[in-house]
Motif scaffolding. Structure first.
Motif, PDB file in Angstrom:
ATOM      1  N   VAL A   1       0.839  -1.199   0.000  1.00 13.62           N
ATOM      2  CA  VAL A   1       0.000   0.000   0.000  1.00 13.62           C
ATOM      3  C   VAL A   1       0.879   1.256   0.000  1.00 13.62           C
ATOM      4  O   VAL A   1       0.616   2.213  -0.733  1.00 13.62           O
ATOM      5  CB  VAL A   1      -0.966   0.008   1.221  1.00 13.62           C
ATOM      6  CG1 VAL A   1      -1.723   1.318   1.306  1.00 13.62           C
ATOM      7  CG2 VAL A   1      -1.956  -1.153   1.130  1.00 13.62           C
ATOM      8  N   GLY A   2       1.948   1.219   0.797  1.00 10.26           N
ATOM      9  CA  GLY A   2       2.885   2.346   0.842  1.00 10.26           C
ATOM     10  C   GLY A   2       3.476   2.660  -0.524  1.00 10.26           C
ATOM     11  O   GLY A   2       3.605   3.829  -0.912  1.00 10.26           O
ATOM     12  N   SER A   3       3.823   1.616  -1.290  1.00  5.12           N
ATOM     13  CA  SER A   3       4.368   1.793  -2.643  1.00  5.12           C
ATOM     14  C   SER A   3       3.385   2.556  -3.527  1.00  5.12           C
ATOM     15  O   SER A   3       3.767   3.472  -4.249  1.00  5.12           O
ATOM     16  CB  SER A   3       4.649   0.441  -3.303  1.00  5.12           C
ATOM     17  OG  SER A   3       5.621  -0.273  -2.586  1.00  5.12           O
ATOM     18  N   TRP A   4       2.111   2.160  -3.450  1.00  2.77           N
ATOM     19  CA  TRP A   4       1.110   2.795  -4.309  1.00  2.77           C
ATOM     20  C   TRP A   4       0.795   4.215  -3.845  1.00  2.77           C
ATOM     21  O   TRP A   4       0.505   5.087  -4.671  1.00  2.77           O
ATOM     22  CB  TRP A   4      -0.154   1.926  -4.405  1.00  2.77           C
ATOM     23  CG  TRP A   4       0.092   0.744  -5.277  1.00  2.77           C
ATOM     24  CD1 TRP A   4       0.221  -0.558  -4.884  1.00  2.77           C
ATOM     25  CD2 TRP A   4       0.304   0.757  -6.690  1.00  2.77           C
ATOM     26  NE1 TRP A   4       0.498  -1.353  -5.975  1.00  2.77           N
ATOM     27  CE2 TRP A   4       0.545  -0.584  -7.088  1.00  2.77           C
ATOM     28  CE3 TRP A   4       0.299   1.759  -7.661  1.00  2.77           C
ATOM     29  CZ2 TRP A   4       0.793  -0.935  -8.420  1.00  2.77           C
ATOM     30  CZ3 TRP A   4       0.552   1.406  -8.988  1.00  2.77           C
ATOM     31  CH2 TRP A   4       0.790   0.077  -9.356  1.00  2.77           C
ATOM     32  N   ILE A   5       0.871   4.459  -2.544  1.00  2.00           N
ATOM     33  CA  ILE A   5       0.695   5.841  -2.056  1.00  2.00           C
ATOM     34  C   ILE A   5       1.850   6.706  -2.590  1.00  2.00           C
ATOM     35  O   ILE A   5       1.627   7.825  -3.070  1.00  2.00           O
ATOM     36  CB  ILE A   5       0.608   5.878  -0.515  1.00  2.00           C
ATOM     37  CG1 ILE A   5      -0.717   5.243  -0.053  1.00  2.00           C
ATOM     38  CG2 ILE A   5       0.723   7.317   0.011  1.00  2.00           C
ATOM     39  CD1 ILE A   5      -0.807   5.001   1.452  1.00  2.00           C
ATOM     40  N   GLY A   6       3.067   6.163  -2.558  1.00  2.00           N
ATOM     41  CA  GLY A   6       4.218   6.870  -3.127  1.00  2.00           C
ATOM     42  C   GLY A   6       4.004   7.169  -4.603  1.00  2.00           C
ATOM     43  O   GLY A   6       4.263   8.294  -5.068  1.00  2.00           O
TER      44      GLY A   6
END
Length: 309
Positions: A253-258
């Motif tokens: 999820v963090g990757s996609w928020i980035g």
């Protein structure tokens, strides 16, 4: 004393007798019974079969042994057809190769997407090229992990799932790629600073996600289905295991928020939100099964977000 078991297999819905196996070894496993059943009914290969002791009960595991089940000298098993099955590896390769290829069609602006005068032109914004590198890297990573890292506890899944999953992954890839690679795309509000911060988030989370996948792989020896509690290793990216049960989802999820911050693109933000919702459901399920299976499970852990969720 050694006593052979008679096994009869009935249809769970109609109670019709499908198969009668005479003189089955008491040490036989459910997997072996499925193989014997396939001999008389070739259309139902073992992966399609669900055998249970009660028509509405839970499916028996392949490794369950006949004599350890509550059956006498005659065992009655109920059969349900799980439908056409497809291997997990095939599913993942199809799911992930699609977005990789589709995104590149928009990036290279192949004809019939943005109008004739833009065919095979290139964006003048650095962020567009960076976004393409990140998106491609993410799916190439997933493809390689599917082939070389993941160990699947279930061999197959229903064929119909692949259509649902591909619609989701392929559709979102096309939607976000259309806007990010559009000739009228405008870079993020805070320019290079925003892109650099977002890239840092993306890279850290991708490294984290990979680290967790490696740690989970090392937890399960090849060919086994044993389950253990995952703990942090020497790799600092795995230290998130101290606080959450499924840090691979946290990092994903963090990757996609980035990526959403980098591109400042609404479809990416929506993809992150939908992904987060689905991964939270999976993480809660996994967390529940850890709590049920291990009495000494670390009490501080949450499913996906430290201290919160």
């Amino acid at each position: 004393p050694y006593r052979a078991v008679q096994v009869e297999i009935l249809d769970a819905k109609t109670r019709e007798k499908l198969c009668f196996l005479d003189k089955v070894e008491p040490q036989a496993t459910i997997a072996e019974i499925k193989n014997l059943f396939t001999k008389t009914h070739p259309q139902w290969y073992p992966a399609r079969q669900s055998l249970r002791l009660d028509p509405k009960g839970k499916s028996l595991k392949d490794e369950d042994v006949l004599q350890k089940l509550p059956v006498g000298t005659t065992a009655t098993l109920y059969f349900r057809d799980l439908g056409a099955q497809i291997s997990w590896v095939t599913v993942f390769l199809t799911e992930y190769a699609g977005p990789l290829f589709i995104y590149l069609l928009f990036y290279f602006r192949v004809p019939f997407i943005y109008g004739h005068k833009y065919d095979f032109t290139s964006s003048r914004h650095t962020v567009v090229h960076l976004a393409c590198i990140c998106h491609s890297f993410h799916y190439i990573k997933r493809l390689l992990e599917t082939l070389f890292v993941h160990r699947f506890s279930h061999g197959t899944m229903p064929l119909r799932n692949i259509f649902k999953n591909c619609t989701y992954y392929w559709g979102f890839a096309a939607w976000m790629a259309y806007y990010i690679n559009h000739p009228l795309y405008t870079p993020p509000t805070y320019g290079a600073q925003q892109v650099k911060l977002a890239l840092a988030i993306f890279v850290i989370c991708q490294l984290g996600n990979f680290s967790i996948h490696m740690a989970l792989r090392d937890l399960r020896p090849a060919g086994s289905k044993t389950r253990k509690i995952p703990y942090p290793t020497k790799n600092p990216f795995t230290w998130l295991f101290l606080l959450v049960s499924c840090p691979n989802y946290t990092y994903e999820v963090g990757s996609w928020i980035g990526f959403a911050i980098m591109t400042q693109c609404l479809p990416v933000a929506l993809f992150s939100l939908v992904g987060f919702t689905q991964m939270t459901i999976w993480a809660k399920g996994k967390h529940r099964s850890y709590l049920k299976e291990f009495r000494d499970y670390p009490p501080l852990r949450m499913p996906i977000i430290p201290f919160l969720l």
